[in-house]
Design an enzyme around this catalytic site. Structure first.
Site, PDB file in Angstrom:
ATOM      1  CD  GLU A  27      -2.607  -1.026   2.674  1.00  0.00           C
ATOM      2  OE1 GLU A  27      -2.463  -0.026   3.402  1.00  0.00           O
ATOM      3  OE2 GLU A  27      -3.371  -1.953   2.938  1.00  0.00           O
ATOM      4  CG  HIS A  73      -5.097   4.605   2.444  1.00  0.00           C
ATOM      5  ND1 HIS A  73      -6.124   5.385   2.909  1.00  0.00           N
ATOM      6  CD2 HIS A  73      -5.469   3.325   2.671  1.00  0.00           C
ATOM      7  CE1 HIS A  73      -7.077   4.610   3.416  1.00  0.00           C
ATOM      8  NE2 HIS A  73      -6.704   3.343   3.273  1.00  0.00           N
ATOM      9  CG  HIS A  75      -8.012  -0.188   0.403  1.00  0.00           C
ATOM     10  ND1 HIS A  75      -9.343  -0.079   0.715  1.00  0.00           N
ATOM     11  CD2 HIS A  75      -7.343   0.370   1.435  1.00  0.00           C
ATOM     12  CE1 HIS A  75      -9.467   0.527   1.905  1.00  0.00           C
ATOM     13  NE2 HIS A  75      -8.270   0.826   2.351  1.00  0.00           N
ATOM     14  CG  ASP A  86      -8.905   2.997   6.004  1.00  0.00           C
ATOM     15  OD1 ASP A  86      -7.734   2.892   6.406  1.00  0.00           O
ATOM     16  OD2 ASP A  86      -9.334   2.424   4.982  1.00  0.00           O
TER      17      ASP A  86
END
Ligand SMILES: [Zn+2]
Length: 125
Positions: A27, A73, A75, A86
């Protein structure tokens, strides 16, 4: 007063897509900066790439300034929905959060507000 964020620049979005592809299957996480209500810059967070923990946990190690409006970010799976972790993080920093899911295309990202509701973000050239 700071302008509400309503858009993201196309080249900034492309940079995000590319970073997510390059980092996969790891990630990546970055800070979003905006100017005049348009997300126009990402700040990559050192130490997220190749790390074992969820990328977002590294984000609060960055100094936050007034131009920071949220985070992005990736996944590695197909879901761009925020995880419980999150959501907890979203409430601590900024007000718009992008999650980009596999396969990191123009259709596989979503923006969320700090409560995890969909956030309308227009792509501008
Ligand atoms: Zn996540």
């Amino acid at each position: 007063m700071r302008k509400r964020v309503e858009a993201i620049r196309r080249d900034t979005l492309e940079m995000i897509l590319e970073a997510a592809r390059d980092t996969y299957p790891m990630e990546f996480g970055a800070i979003l900066r905006a100017e005049g209500g348009v997300v126009s810059e990402i700040l990559l967070v050192p130490g997220t790439i190749g790390g074992e923990s969820h990328a977002i946990f590294q984000l609060h190690m960055l100094p936050i300034d007034f131009s920071v409006v949220g985070t992005v970010h990736s996944h590695p799976g197909p879901s761009a929905r925020p995880s419980p972790e999150d959501l907890e993080f979203f409430q601590r920093i900024g007000h718009v959060h992008i999650i980009i899911a596999y396969p990191f295309s123009e259709e596989s990202w979503r923006a969320w507000d700090r409560q995890g509701n969909p956030y309308e973000l227009t792509v501008v050239d």
